[in-house]
Design an enzyme around this catalytic site. Structure first.
Site, mmCIF file in Angstrom:
data_model
loop_
_atom_site.group_PDB
_atom_site.id
_atom_site.type_symbol
_atom_site.label_atom_id
_atom_site.label_comp_id
_atom_site.label_asym_id
_atom_site.label_seq_id
_atom_site.Cartn_x
_atom_site.Cartn_y
_atom_site.Cartn_z
ATOM 1 N N GLU A 1 0.833 -1.213 0.000
ATOM 2 C CA GLU A 1 0.000 0.000 0.000
ATOM 3 C C GLU A 1 0.870 1.266 0.000
ATOM 4 O O GLU A 1 0.613 2.212 0.739
ATOM 5 C CB GLU A 1 -0.951 -0.007 1.206
ATOM 6 C CG GLU A 1 -1.991 -1.121 1.131
ATOM 7 C CD GLU A 1 -2.926 -1.160 2.331
ATOM 8 O OE1 GLU A 1 -2.496 -0.826 3.456
ATOM 9 O OE2 GLU A 1 -4.102 -1.526 2.148
ATOM 10 N N GLU B 1 -6.588 -7.894 -0.546
ATOM 11 C CA GLU B 1 -7.011 -7.840 0.854
ATOM 12 C C GLU B 1 -8.503 -7.611 0.892
ATOM 13 O O GLU B 1 -8.964 -6.489 0.768
ATOM 14 C CB GLU B 1 -6.326 -6.677 1.598
ATOM 15 C CG GLU B 1 -4.833 -6.795 1.689
ATOM 16 C CD GLU B 1 -4.224 -5.655 2.498
ATOM 17 O OE1 GLU B 1 -4.960 -4.961 3.222
ATOM 18 O OE2 GLU B 1 -3.007 -5.466 2.395
#
Length: 637
Positions: A178, A258
């Site tokens: 991320e 995710e």
């Protein structure tokens, strides 16, 4: 970007079919495993948060749920506690864990960082990086890259033989995590990582990135040569989210790296949960679309994320969202497999959805482990913390004119005592305080060894005191977990500036870095002579007690009725923090594997604020999560 091996063109067709490969197919928008279209459904498991004796049980439950793969984070700071000092033993034996996944027939998606988030202390980055105070983390700062490279040169050679191409079960490897949500947006850094991963793992391995589905995040977190995937939870518009992935990857498989099946808990906030029906419906919507997904407890995965491992003390991280928000010890995450590894209604709902798309393994789901309520255990006060500094800080204090941070004295986790004397008589109450963001993260104030109260980051930063010239002032500083996600993860600990008494700075400090965890692991205080303690119950002190198991050791949960805030060890294993009045977590999970049969189990508690009049612990056969005391209102389940 696909990397084709020029050799594959020259090899006869028959031989190339036997070659193991895991690749992207930009024509059919899918993965190819050994040249055949392939879709995976995976779940996240954090080996560092699961006691090693339970690894097989958790992995087997994931396999029996219909998952074809597991996603595995490697926390750098768990394996390199000090520069150049590596630990891959016991619970940290990542190679043994990976071998176990292969034995059980699971594929692996590996996320070696170097930054992983995972609600883990500093997102997996070692705190010793901050010994160079001006370092720019997660950037092309040479000091940071040097440390990253030396770590990757230790870790990735262990990974390479386990890659799918070389006969192993690791099908893909994530680079960073991320990164698009981090302020630096440094493409040189991503390019450097890409080159390092390629050099150490070879040209064949599938490398990818994961980012939030926002355009801004995908702009800074993606790089040519790394396949871009996204993450989102059950509340999101699936079509819209994958539309964002298509903006950066017009062709290739749709991947949610995710899928959040739950969420984490912060101290002082309600226990997070996500309904089984909503999670299952979101999963079904994605499978209908043909996406590859990894279901998650947070920073990725479908399944379990268990925070309680042996020596788990230092590892919960924190978020920064307008204020510092430390994460609870428990990483239950309202996950499909509970913290104790038990299948939940959510797991069975997910399994039912998976069964609509692919056959489930034959056989029963392994059952929940047996839990036991060992009942009430009485503790005795052993000593006030200030009376055992000689044991907890054997090298003696550091002298400094003004306070130094944890990083300046090379203390990574835990606690440090800052001691000075009052410079003059203070007959009338004077304000002892610090500017905002000086106390990181909590300071317990004692004057002449009498507890005065607590100073807190983003909370109360001043107390009124009286005393005489020469009176000893002690401030015990606690690291509550370094920020693991947010704008800037350079989260220094301790006293970051001066403490003043009615606006004049206090100076001439003695600073004691405490090695509490080490002392308790080595058997203290149970192995030491008893101390006599005259003072009362307030302020930081150690309590001890023992209990026996009835011939067999079962998992259990311990509750802290009437206690303030502190830390628990059983048989030297650090089981985490308790803070019942802040909540929501009321119990700590105690794996049966840390308990003894046929001899007493040694309990050690460090209570920081004040123990109850009768210090008792209560061992239960189920956890209690949902109580918080917030601003004098009680919210219960």
């Amino acid at each position: 970007e696909m990397v084709w091996s020029p050799l594959s063109l020259a090899v006869p067709l028959q031989a190339s079919l036997l070659a193991r490969s895991f690749q992207l197919d930009f024509e059919k928008d899918c993965f190819l495993k050994d040249g055949v279209p392939f879709r995976y459904i995976s779940g996240s498991i954090h080996y560092a948060r699961v006691p090693r004796p339970a690894w097989r049980d958790r992995l087997l439950k994931m396999y029996m749920s219909g998952l074809s793969a597991v996603q595995v984070y490697v926390p750098w700071n768990y394996h390199e506690p000090l520069p150049g000092v590596y630990d891959f033993a016991g619970n940290r034996d990542v190679e043994a864990f990976l071998d176990l996944t292969a034995e059980l027939g699971l594929l692996v998606i590996l996320r070696p960082g170097p930054y992983i988030c995972a609600e883990w202390e500093m997102g997996g980055l070692p705190a010793w990086l901050l010994w160079k105070s001006d370092i720019v983390l997660r950037s092309s700062d040479p000091a940071y890259l040097t440390a990253v490279d030396s770590w990757l040169h230790v870790l990735l050679p262990k990974i390479k033989p386990r890659l799918y191409q070389y006969g192993g079960n690791i099908i893909s490897v994530q680079v960073e995590n991320e990164y698009g949500s981090y302020y630096a947006c440094d493409y040189e850094y991503l390019r450097h990582l890409l080159a390092s991963f390629r050099a150490l793992l070879g040209s064949e391995v599938l490398l990818f990135t994961t980012d939030d589905a926002r355009a801004e995040d995908l702009r800074c977190g993606t790089l040519q040569g790394l396949y871009a995937t996204i993450d989102f939870g059950p509340g999101s518009n699936v079509t819209e989210a994958f539309g964002a992935q298509r903006q950066v990857e017009p062709k290739g498989p749709l991947v949610n790296s995710e899928y959040y099946t739950g969420w984490l808990d912060y101290w002082g906030e309600a226990h997070a949960s996500a309904s089984s029906a909503r999670v299952a419906q979101g999963l079904e919507d994605m499978l209908q679309l043909g996406a590859n997904i990894n279901m998650q407890n947070p920073c990725p995965g479908l399944f379990l994320n268990l925070f309680l491992t042996s020596h788990c003390l230092p590892w919960p991280g924190a978020d920064f969202k307008d204020q510092y928000k430390p994460v609870t010890t428990s990483y239950d995450y309202d996950a499909p497999l509970s913290e104790a590894g038990d299948p939940t209604e959510k797991l069975f709902a997910i399994r039912t959805v998976i069964s609509k798309f692919q056959p489930l393994p034959v056989g029963p789901m392994p059952s929940a482990t047996t839990k036991y309520a060992y009942g009430w255990v009485a503790l005795q006060k052993y000593a006030d913390l200030l009376d055992v500094l000689d044991v907890l800080c054997t090298s003696g204090p550091i002298h400094s004119q003004f306070p130094l941070t944890f990083e300046a004295i090379k203390q990574v986790h835990g606690f440090v005592v800052y001691r000075t004397q009052l410079p003059q008589d203070v007959p009338d109450p004077a304000l002892l305080g610090a500017p905002p963001h000086t106390i990181c993260d909590r300071g317990y104030v004692m004057l002449q060894k009498e507890y005065q109260g607590t100073l807190e980051r983003d909370g109360q930063t001043a107390l009124r005191v009286t005393g005489r010239a020469g009176d000893i002032l002690d401030v015990l500083l606690e690291n509550m977990g370094r920020i693991s996600f947010g704008a800037n993860i350079s989260d220094f600990k301790g006293l970051l500036g001066n403490i003043s008494l009615d606006s004049s700075y206090l100076s001439n400090w003695l600073i004691y870095p405490l090695a509490i965890d080490t002392a308790v692991q080595q058997g203290w205080p149970h192995s030491a002579l008893p101390k006599s303690s005259s003072r009362g119950r307030a302020g930081p002190a150690f309590y001890t007690g023992t209990f026996e198991t009835p011939g067999i050791t079962w998992d259990t949960f311990v509750k802290f009725p009437g206690w303030g805030k502190g830390q628990l060890w059983i048989n030297g294993f650090n089981l985490g923090r308790y803070w019942p009045h802040r909540g929501p977590q009321q119990t700590l999970f105690v794996p049966g594997s840390v308990l003894h049969v046929g001899r007493p189990n040694n309990i050690t508690v460090l209570e920081l604020e004040g123990a109850p009049p009768t210090p008792l612990l209560l061992f239960l056969d189920q956890p209690v999560f949902n109580r918080t005391l917030n601003h004098s209102t009680m919210a219960t389940e």
